[in-house]
Design a protein around this motif. Sequence first.
Motif, mmCIF file in Angstrom:
data_model
loop_
_atom_site.group_PDB
_atom_site.id
_atom_site.type_symbol
_atom_site.label_atom_id
_atom_site.label_comp_id
_atom_site.label_asym_id
_atom_site.label_seq_id
_atom_site.Cartn_x
_atom_site.Cartn_y
_atom_site.Cartn_z
ATOM 1 N N GLY A 10 -105.006 14.914 -13.872
ATOM 2 C CA GLY A 10 -104.683 14.031 -14.549
ATOM 3 C C GLY A 10 -103.728 14.145 -16.164
ATOM 4 O O GLY A 10 -102.312 13.886 -16.815
ATOM 5 N N TYR A 11 -104.847 15.544 -16.165
ATOM 6 C CA TYR A 11 -104.610 15.994 -17.375
ATOM 7 C C TYR A 11 -103.091 16.761 -17.612
ATOM 8 O O TYR A 11 -102.760 16.604 -18.930
ATOM 9 N N LEU A 12 -103.081 17.852 -17.118
ATOM 10 C CA LEU A 12 -101.703 18.401 -16.910
ATOM 11 C C LEU A 12 -100.442 17.201 -16.772
ATOM 12 O O LEU A 12 -99.719 17.630 -17.628
ATOM 13 N N ALA A 13 -101.145 16.345 -15.780
ATOM 14 C CA ALA A 13 -99.728 15.257 -15.591
ATOM 15 C C ALA A 13 -98.647 14.912 -17.336
ATOM 16 O O ALA A 13 -98.083 14.755 -17.350
ATOM 17 N N ALA A 14 -100.035 14.757 -17.135
ATOM 18 C CA ALA A 14 -100.387 13.585 -18.857
ATOM 19 C C ALA A 14 -99.510 14.300 -20.526
ATOM 20 O O ALA A 14 -98.734 14.397 -20.653
ATOM 21 N N ILE A 15 -99.813 15.950 -20.292
ATOM 22 C CA ILE A 15 -99.162 16.602 -21.423
ATOM 23 C C ILE A 15 -97.353 17.226 -20.682
ATOM 24 O O ILE A 15 -96.881 17.158 -21.474
ATOM 25 N N ILE A 16 -97.665 17.707 -19.075
ATOM 26 C CA ILE A 16 -96.151 16.948 -18.790
ATOM 27 C C ILE A 16 -95.262 16.369 -19.147
ATOM 28 O O ILE A 16 -93.640 16.587 -19.649
ATOM 29 N N SER A 17 -95.885 15.679 -18.865
ATOM 30 C CA SER A 17 -94.770 14.254 -19.359
ATOM 31 C C SER A 17 -94.918 13.855 -20.044
ATOM 32 O O SER A 17 -93.514 13.225 -20.626
#
Length: 97
Positions: A10-17
């Motif tokens: 979830g954290y990685l998806a937040a950063i990338i998106s």
Amino acid sequence: MIIHVTYLSGYLAAIISSIIVSAILGLPLTPERPARHSWTPSAIFPTPVIALGLTAISIKLGVTGIYGADLGAVAGVLSAIMTAYFLEDIFPRPEDS
């Protein structure tokens, strides 16, 4: 303290998106030079930081129905929109003395 894999995704998806959406919205990738005196919002700062904060708050509050990478992607999109359109209304530019 161990971060669960679902939270990490979830954290990685937040950063990338947040970086991708803010670049699509026309924010510069990096702030103006010198960066320490720049108040220009960019795709690198503060957009991912706001996305991480929204994701962490949502996880801590126990948001149901949306979880993990989906939650991070939604937080990333919301943070990019907030940074592009509402950041200077929330935090006005400092006045030069």
